[in-house]
Motif scaffolding. Structure first.
Motif, mmCIF file in Angstrom:
data_model
loop_
_atom_site.group_PDB
_atom_site.id
_atom_site.type_symbol
_atom_site.label_atom_id
_atom_site.label_comp_id
_atom_site.label_asym_id
_atom_site.label_seq_id
_atom_site.Cartn_x
_atom_site.Cartn_y
_atom_site.Cartn_z
ATOM 1 N N VAL A 133 0.861 -1.188 0.000
ATOM 2 C CA VAL A 133 0.000 0.000 0.000
ATOM 3 C C VAL A 133 0.889 1.227 0.000
ATOM 4 O O VAL A 133 1.770 1.365 0.857
ATOM 5 N N LYS A 134 0.639 2.121 -0.958
ATOM 6 C CA LYS A 134 1.444 3.330 -1.066
ATOM 7 C C LYS A 134 0.534 4.518 -1.294
ATOM 8 O O LYS A 134 -0.427 4.449 -2.061
ATOM 9 N N LEU A 135 0.852 5.606 -0.618
ATOM 10 C CA LEU A 135 0.058 6.829 -0.763
ATOM 11 C C LEU A 135 0.197 7.415 -2.151
ATOM 12 O O LEU A 135 1.284 7.435 -2.734
ATOM 13 N N THR A 136 -0.928 7.895 -2.689
ATOM 14 C CA THR A 136 -0.874 8.692 -3.913
ATOM 15 C C THR A 136 -0.390 10.085 -3.558
ATOM 16 O O THR A 136 -0.246 10.433 -2.378
ATOM 17 N N SER A 137 -0.184 10.917 -4.554
ATOM 18 C CA SER A 137 0.231 12.301 -4.293
ATOM 19 C C SER A 137 -0.820 13.025 -3.462
ATOM 20 O O SER A 137 -0.503 13.747 -2.514
ATOM 21 N N LEU A 138 -2.100 12.817 -3.803
ATOM 22 C CA LEU A 138 -3.181 13.427 -3.029
ATOM 23 C C LEU A 138 -3.208 12.843 -1.619
ATOM 24 O O LEU A 138 -3.430 13.570 -0.633
ATOM 25 N N GLY A 139 -2.982 11.541 -1.507
ATOM 26 C CA GLY A 139 -2.961 10.897 -0.198
ATOM 27 C C GLY A 139 -1.865 11.457 0.694
ATOM 28 O O GLY A 139 -2.055 11.632 1.906
ATOM 29 N N GLU A 140 -0.694 11.745 0.111
ATOM 30 C CA GLU A 140 0.401 12.331 0.883
ATOM 31 C C GLU A 140 0.027 13.705 1.412
ATOM 32 O O GLU A 140 0.348 14.060 2.555
ATOM 33 N N GLN A 141 -0.667 14.487 0.579
ATOM 34 C CA GLN A 141 -1.111 15.817 1.022
ATOM 35 C C GLN A 141 -2.130 15.698 2.160
ATOM 36 O O GLN A 141 -2.071 16.447 3.146
ATOM 37 N N LEU A 142 -3.052 14.757 1.997
ATOM 38 C CA LEU A 142 -4.052 14.575 3.047
ATOM 39 C C LEU A 142 -3.405 14.063 4.325
ATOM 40 O O LEU A 142 -3.787 14.465 5.436
ATOM 41 N N PHE A 143 -2.397 13.191 4.185
ATOM 42 C CA PHE A 143 -1.705 12.651 5.366
ATOM 43 C C PHE A 143 -1.028 13.758 6.165
ATOM 44 O O PHE A 143 -1.010 13.730 7.403
ATOM 45 N N GLU A 144 -0.468 14.754 5.489
ATOM 46 C CA GLU A 144 0.138 15.889 6.193
ATOM 47 C C GLU A 144 -0.904 16.624 7.030
ATOM 48 O O GLU A 144 -0.625 17.087 8.138
ATOM 49 N N ILE A 145 -2.116 16.723 6.477
ATOM 50 C CA ILE A 145 -3.194 17.403 7.208
ATOM 51 C C ILE A 145 -3.639 16.576 8.405
ATOM 52 O O ILE A 145 -3.820 17.095 9.520
ATOM 53 N N THR A 146 -3.829 15.248 8.168
ATOM 54 C CA THR A 146 -4.312 14.416 9.281
ATOM 55 C C THR A 146 -3.254 14.275 10.372
ATOM 56 O O THR A 146 -3.594 14.160 11.559
ATOM 57 N N LYS A 147 -1.985 14.292 10.002
ATOM 58 C CA LYS A 147 -0.933 14.255 11.030
ATOM 59 C C LYS A 147 -1.066 15.455 11.950
ATOM 60 O O LYS A 147 -0.951 15.329 13.180
ATOM 61 N N HIS A 148 -1.285 16.619 11.341
ATOM 62 C CA HIS A 148 -1.447 17.839 12.137
ATOM 63 C C HIS A 148 -2.711 17.756 12.994
ATOM 64 O O HIS A 148 -2.697 18.094 14.184
ATOM 65 N N LYS A 149 -3.792 17.264 12.397
ATOM 66 C CA LYS A 149 -5.074 17.179 13.115
ATOM 67 C C LYS A 149 -4.953 16.280 14.339
ATOM 68 O O LYS A 149 -5.336 16.682 15.458
ATOM 69 N N TYR A 150 -4.416 15.092 14.172
ATOM 70 C CA TYR A 150 -4.378 14.154 15.291
ATOM 71 C C TYR A 150 -3.267 14.488 16.290
ATOM 72 O O TYR A 150 -3.337 14.106 17.459
ATOM 73 N N GLN A 151 -2.262 15.217 15.814
ATOM 74 C CA GLN A 151 -1.260 15.712 16.756
ATOM 75 C C GLN A 151 -1.896 16.730 17.698
ATOM 76 O O GLN A 151 -1.646 16.723 18.907
ATOM 77 N N LEU A 152 -2.748 17.603 17.145
ATOM 78 C CA LEU A 152 -3.453 18.574 17.982
ATOM 79 C C LEU A 152 -4.408 17.874 18.942
ATOM 80 O O LEU A 152 -4.545 18.279 20.109
ATOM 81 N N GLU A 153 -5.061 16.824 18.484
ATOM 82 C CA GLU A 153 -5.943 16.059 19.369
ATOM 83 C C GLU A 153 -5.159 15.455 20.522
ATOM 84 O O GLU A 153 -5.598 15.467 21.671
#
Length: 293
Positions: free
Chosen positions: A55-75
């Motif tokens: 399983v490998k992230l697409t380019s869009l998936g990598e962008q979304l992963f950066e956002i979710t990393k920030h989101k769950y880090q804040l949580e």
């Protein structure tokens, strides 16, 4: 898009596969796959390249992963913050007192158990402290002769007699004690009108049908002490507050029935705060009925 879909995507991206993500979230692999698939279908996008077990992230998936990393880090930070407060590792407590006599031993015991809690000690007269409690400016108050009210949780800390005090050069300094009538012959150093000490003295003189001679009116105990040391008049204070001053002599009041009661006071609406309950508990002060520390 819902949070479970986003969390499933984040777990797969973070752990590098659907099986590992399922294990971390305590779900089945099909459930994780279904959540990610629904997220992709909802927006008509591809977030992962899937090839056999890879399983490998697409380019869009990598962008979304950066956002979710920030989101769950804040949580996680929010959870850590609240957990720290729950464990009393952080937080703040504001206490106002009309005397330094009782406040610092209480704070000392509290700080030994909860060093991470920031404590602010403020000094004011009793009326100002009650006003501050009512306006939520203070969490706790230590006040003299407070009138019990239903909205307050009030615990008596001490009950002390009043004493007169004079300069060592004063003609009363050689006496073992003094009466109110004797004091009425001398000018008094009086505290401000809102002071409970002054009110008690005025009541005692009135009950004894004696007049007060005012030498000077001052703001605060230290000012009263200095005025007496300067031989302006006789001071009056609760016995423990007299303390130690080589310039001054304390004289028990033989016929004075008034006592100064110090109590710790808190709005009942604030007694559900864990920090407040911990302060009461560590100082062996009872909580309101039904409260559990």
């Amino acid at each position: 898009m819902n949070n479970s879909q986003l969390r499933a995507f984040h777990a797969v991206a973070l752990h590098g596969g659907f099986s590992k993500a399922a294990d971390k979230l305590g779900l089945t692999q099909p459930a994780i796959s279904d959540q990610v698939k629904k997220l992709e279908e909802h927006f008509g996008v591809l977030l992962f390249h899937r090839h056999k077990r890879v399983v490998k992230l697409t380019s869009l998936g990598e962008q979304l992963f950066e956002i979710t990393k920030h989101k769950y880090q804040l949580e996680d930070q929010a959870r850590d913050l609240l957990s720290a407060h729950q464990a009393l590792e952080n937080g703040s407590l504001t206490i106002a007192s009309d005397t330094p006599l009782y406040i610092f031993p209480l704070i000392s015991r509290f700080k030994r158990l909860y060093p991470g809690i920031s404590v602010t000690a403020t000094f004011a007269n009793a009326e100002e402290i009650i006003e501050g409690l009512n306006s939520f400016s203070y969490d706790l108050g230590i006040v003299a002769d407070v009138t019990p009210e239903d909205k307050f949780h009030t615990i008596k800390l001490a009950e002390d007699p009043l004493v007169a005090f004079v300069s060592k050069k004063h003609e009363l300094a050689h006496k073992d004690d003094v009466t109110l009538r004797e004091l009425s012959r001398y000018p008094l150093v009086l505290r401000e009108k809102r002071s409970r000490t002054r009110r008690l003295i005025e009541e005692e003189f009135k009950n004894a049908e004696l007049s007060i001679r005012t030498g000077v009116e001052v703001q605060g105990r230290e000012a009263a002490r200095e005025a007496v040391a300067a031989e302006i008049g006789v001071g009056l204070v609760s016995k423990p507050e007299f303390g130690h001053d080589q310039r001054l002599i304390a004289l028990p009041l033989r016929d004075c029935s008034a006592v100064m009661t110090e109590s710790i006071v808190c709005l009942k609406d604030k007694m559900d705060r864990q920090i407040v309950q911990a302060f009461f508990t560590c100082n062996d002060l009872p909580l309101p009925d039904g409260e559990i520390a």
